[in-house]
Design a protein around this motif. Structure first.
Motif, mmCIF file in Angstrom:
data_model
loop_
_atom_site.group_PDB
_atom_site.id
_atom_site.type_symbol
_atom_site.label_atom_id
_atom_site.label_comp_id
_atom_site.label_asym_id
_atom_site.label_seq_id
_atom_site.Cartn_x
_atom_site.Cartn_y
_atom_site.Cartn_z
ATOM 1 N N GLU A 15 0.834 -1.207 0.000
ATOM 2 C CA GLU A 15 0.000 0.000 0.000
ATOM 3 C C GLU A 15 0.873 1.264 0.000
ATOM 4 O OE1 GLU A 15 -2.786 -0.080 3.258
ATOM 5 O OE2 GLU A 15 -3.677 -1.968 2.573
ATOM 6 N N ASN A 16 1.916 1.235 0.826
ATOM 7 C CA ASN A 16 2.841 2.376 0.881
ATOM 8 C C ASN A 16 3.574 2.556 -0.451
ATOM 9 O OD1 ASN A 16 2.134 2.937 3.523
ATOM 10 N ND2 ASN A 16 3.847 1.778 4.390
ATOM 11 N N ALA A 17 4.001 1.443 -1.049
ATOM 12 C CA ALA A 17 4.725 1.520 -2.319
ATOM 13 C C ALA A 17 3.813 2.025 -3.429
ATOM 14 C CB ALA A 17 5.306 0.153 -2.672
ATOM 15 N N ILE A 18 2.565 1.607 -3.403
ATOM 16 C CA ILE A 18 1.598 2.078 -4.401
ATOM 17 C C ILE A 18 1.357 3.576 -4.218
ATOM 18 C CG2 ILE A 18 -0.828 1.929 -5.125
ATOM 19 C CD1 ILE A 18 -0.640 -1.116 -4.543
ATOM 20 N N ALA A 19 1.230 3.986 -2.946
ATOM 21 C CA ALA A 19 1.012 5.413 -2.665
ATOM 22 C C ALA A 19 2.204 6.259 -3.132
ATOM 23 C CB ALA A 19 0.769 5.625 -1.179
ATOM 24 N N LEU A 20 3.411 5.708 -2.991
ATOM 25 C CA LEU A 20 4.608 6.432 -3.416
ATOM 26 C C LEU A 20 4.859 6.290 -4.930
ATOM 27 C CD1 LEU A 20 7.008 5.515 -0.467
ATOM 28 C CD2 LEU A 20 5.887 7.717 -0.879
ATOM 29 N N GLY A 21 4.216 5.284 -5.538
ATOM 30 C CA GLY A 21 4.395 5.093 -6.985
ATOM 31 C C GLY A 21 5.708 4.420 -7.334
ATOM 32 N N SER A 22 6.281 3.649 -6.432
ATOM 33 C CA SER A 22 7.557 2.981 -6.656
ATOM 34 C C SER A 22 7.333 1.617 -7.316
ATOM 35 C CB SER A 22 8.303 2.822 -5.333
ATOM 36 O OG SER A 22 9.478 2.101 -5.522
ATOM 37 N N LYS A 23 7.479 1.570 -8.634
ATOM 38 C CA LYS A 23 7.243 0.343 -9.392
ATOM 39 C C LYS A 23 8.192 -0.774 -8.968
ATOM 40 C CE LYS A 23 6.263 -1.655 -13.731
ATOM 41 N NZ LYS A 23 5.705 -2.879 -13.241
ATOM 42 N N GLN A 24 9.433 -0.449 -8.746
ATOM 43 C CA GLN A 24 10.433 -1.451 -8.361
ATOM 44 C C GLN A 24 10.066 -2.073 -7.009
ATOM 45 O OE1 GLN A 24 14.419 0.040 -8.081
ATOM 46 N NE2 GLN A 24 15.315 -2.013 -7.984
ATOM 47 N N ALA A 25 9.665 -1.260 -6.053
ATOM 48 C CA ALA A 25 9.270 -1.763 -4.734
ATOM 49 C C ALA A 25 8.010 -2.619 -4.846
ATOM 50 C CB ALA A 25 9.048 -0.616 -3.763
ATOM 51 N N ILE A 26 7.062 -2.209 -5.673
ATOM 52 C CA ILE A 26 5.817 -2.971 -5.856
ATOM 53 C C ILE A 26 6.125 -4.355 -6.428
ATOM 54 C CG2 ILE A 26 3.644 -3.090 -7.161
ATOM 55 C CD1 ILE A 26 3.539 -0.001 -6.968
ATOM 56 N N ASP A 27 6.950 -4.400 -7.466
ATOM 57 C CA ASP A 27 7.305 -5.684 -8.086
ATOM 58 C C ASP A 27 8.016 -6.599 -7.086
ATOM 59 O OD1 ASP A 27 6.188 -4.861 -10.467
ATOM 60 O OD2 ASP A 27 8.100 -4.273 -11.376
ATOM 61 N N SER A 28 8.929 -6.026 -6.334
ATOM 62 C CA SER A 28 9.671 -6.802 -5.340
ATOM 63 C C SER A 28 8.742 -7.345 -4.250
ATOM 64 C CB SER A 28 10.768 -5.932 -4.725
ATOM 65 O OG SER A 28 11.410 -6.634 -3.695
ATOM 66 N N LEU A 29 7.854 -6.509 -3.756
ATOM 67 C CA LEU A 29 6.926 -6.930 -2.703
ATOM 68 C C LEU A 29 5.920 -7.965 -3.208
ATOM 69 C CD1 LEU A 29 6.343 -3.475 -0.979
ATOM 70 C CD2 LEU A 29 7.435 -5.488 0.051
ATOM 71 N N GLN A 30 5.454 -7.803 -4.435
ATOM 72 C CA GLN A 30 4.523 -8.795 -4.995
ATOM 73 C C GLN A 30 5.210 -10.146 -5.182
ATOM 74 O OE1 GLN A 30 3.019 -6.759 -8.497
ATOM 75 N NE2 GLN A 30 1.146 -6.150 -7.397
ATOM 76 N N SER A 31 6.460 -10.113 -5.589
ATOM 77 C CA SER A 31 7.233 -11.342 -5.731
ATOM 78 C C SER A 31 7.415 -12.011 -4.371
ATOM 79 C CB SER A 31 8.584 -11.028 -6.363
ATOM 80 O OG SER A 31 9.377 -12.166 -6.428
ATOM 81 N N GLU A 32 7.749 -11.204 -3.369
ATOM 82 C CA GLU A 32 7.924 -11.735 -2.014
ATOM 83 C C GLU A 32 6.605 -12.292 -1.478
ATOM 84 O OE1 GLU A 32 9.473 -10.242 2.385
ATOM 85 O OE2 GLU A 32 9.743 -8.945 0.656
ATOM 86 N N LYS A 33 5.502 -11.612 -1.751
ATOM 87 C CA LYS A 33 4.192 -12.063 -1.307
ATOM 88 C C LYS A 33 3.843 -13.416 -1.945
ATOM 89 C CE LYS A 33 -0.659 -10.729 -0.998
ATOM 90 N NZ LYS A 33 -1.661 -9.720 -1.250
ATOM 91 N N THR A 34 4.097 -13.547 -3.229
ATOM 92 C CA THR A 34 3.835 -14.814 -3.932
ATOM 93 C C THR A 34 4.661 -15.946 -3.319
ATOM 94 O OG1 THR A 34 3.352 -13.625 -5.972
ATOM 95 C CG2 THR A 34 3.886 -15.960 -6.181
ATOM 96 N N TYR A 35 5.922 -15.663 -3.027
ATOM 97 C CA TYR A 35 6.791 -16.668 -2.425
ATOM 98 C C TYR A 35 6.248 -17.102 -1.059
ATOM 99 C CZ TYR A 35 10.811 -18.811 -0.185
ATOM 100 O OH TYR A 35 11.633 -19.677 0.495
ATOM 101 N N ILE A 36 5.864 -16.151 -0.233
ATOM 102 C CA ILE A 36 5.359 -16.471 1.106
ATOM 103 C C ILE A 36 4.037 -17.244 1.017
ATOM 104 C CG2 ILE A 36 4.443 -15.460 3.244
ATOM 105 C CD1 ILE A 36 6.631 -13.329 2.982
ATOM 106 N N GLU A 37 3.166 -16.875 0.082
ATOM 107 C CA GLU A 37 1.911 -17.605 -0.103
ATOM 108 C C GLU A 37 2.181 -19.060 -0.494
ATOM 109 O OE1 GLU A 37 -1.089 -13.990 -1.493
ATOM 110 O OE2 GLU A 37 0.072 -15.068 -3.027
ATOM 111 N N ARG A 38 3.148 -19.265 -1.345
ATOM 112 C CA ARG A 38 3.505 -20.633 -1.754
ATOM 113 C C ARG A 38 4.095 -21.421 -0.587
ATOM 114 N NH1 ARG A 38 5.964 -19.385 -7.737
ATOM 115 N NH2 ARG A 38 3.943 -19.063 -8.734
ATOM 116 N N GLN A 39 4.912 -20.755 0.219
ATOM 117 C CA GLN A 39 5.478 -21.428 1.390
ATOM 118 C C GLN A 39 4.384 -21.810 2.387
ATOM 119 O OE1 GLN A 39 8.643 -22.545 1.805
ATOM 120 N NE2 GLN A 39 8.803 -21.902 -0.330
ATOM 121 N N ALA A 40 3.413 -20.916 2.567
ATOM 122 C CA ALA A 40 2.293 -21.196 3.465
ATOM 123 C C ALA A 40 1.479 -22.383 2.941
ATOM 124 C CB ALA A 40 1.408 -19.963 3.603
ATOM 125 N N GLN A 41 1.231 -22.399 1.644
ATOM 126 C CA GLN A 41 0.480 -23.497 1.047
ATOM 127 C C GLN A 41 1.254 -24.810 1.177
ATOM 128 O OE1 GLN A 41 -0.190 -23.173 -3.180
ATOM 129 N NE2 GLN A 41 -2.045 -24.422 -3.061
#
Length: 128
Positions: A15-41
């Motif tokens: 949310e913070n990265a989207i508010a700041l408009g940081s594309k690089q941070a958004i991509d990195s966080l989405q990648s990290e989120k996907t990884y954590i979701e897969r680990q949880a599954q």
């Protein structure tokens, strides 16, 4: 690991990265989120697999133990039949029938009991 807290933290950071408009941070966080979701599954699947494996193991051991009792009952039933045959026929005939039946019973018991013991001893469950 507490994946729900980790995912909540990543969502806040997104949310913070989207508010700041940081594309690089958004991509990195989405990648990290996907990884954590897969680990949880994966963690949930492993737990489910272990639970189901234990259930199957317990059920199989119960079946094996039940069959052990049936094997013993079969042995005793054949012994009773053998004794009744010895009594029913004349001494030499009854003795010959009883001896023949006893020999066959003992051979079957040796043959199958060895296989059965090997099956019981080889039954091991490995979990992750």
């Amino acid at each position: 690991m507490d994946y729900s807290n980790m995912l909540a933290d990543i969502d806040k950071a997104l949310e913070n990265a989207i508010a700041l408009g940081s594309k690089q941070a958004i991509d990195s966080l989405q990648s990290e989120k996907t990884y954590i979701e897969r680990q949880a599954q994966l963690t949930l699947l492993r737990a489910e697999l272990e639970q189901k494996t234990k259930k199957i193991s317990t059920e199989t051991k119960e079946i094996l133990n039940g069959n052990t009792q049936l094997f013993e009952e079969w042995f005793h039933e054949l012994t009773n039949i053998e004794n009744q045959l010895k009594i029913s026929f004349e001494s030499k005939t009854g003795k010959a029938i009883g001896t023949s039946l006893m020999d066959k019973r003992n051979k079957l018991c040796q043959y199958y009991s060895q296989d059965y013991r090997e099956l019981q001893s080889s039954f091991k469950v490995r979990t992750f």
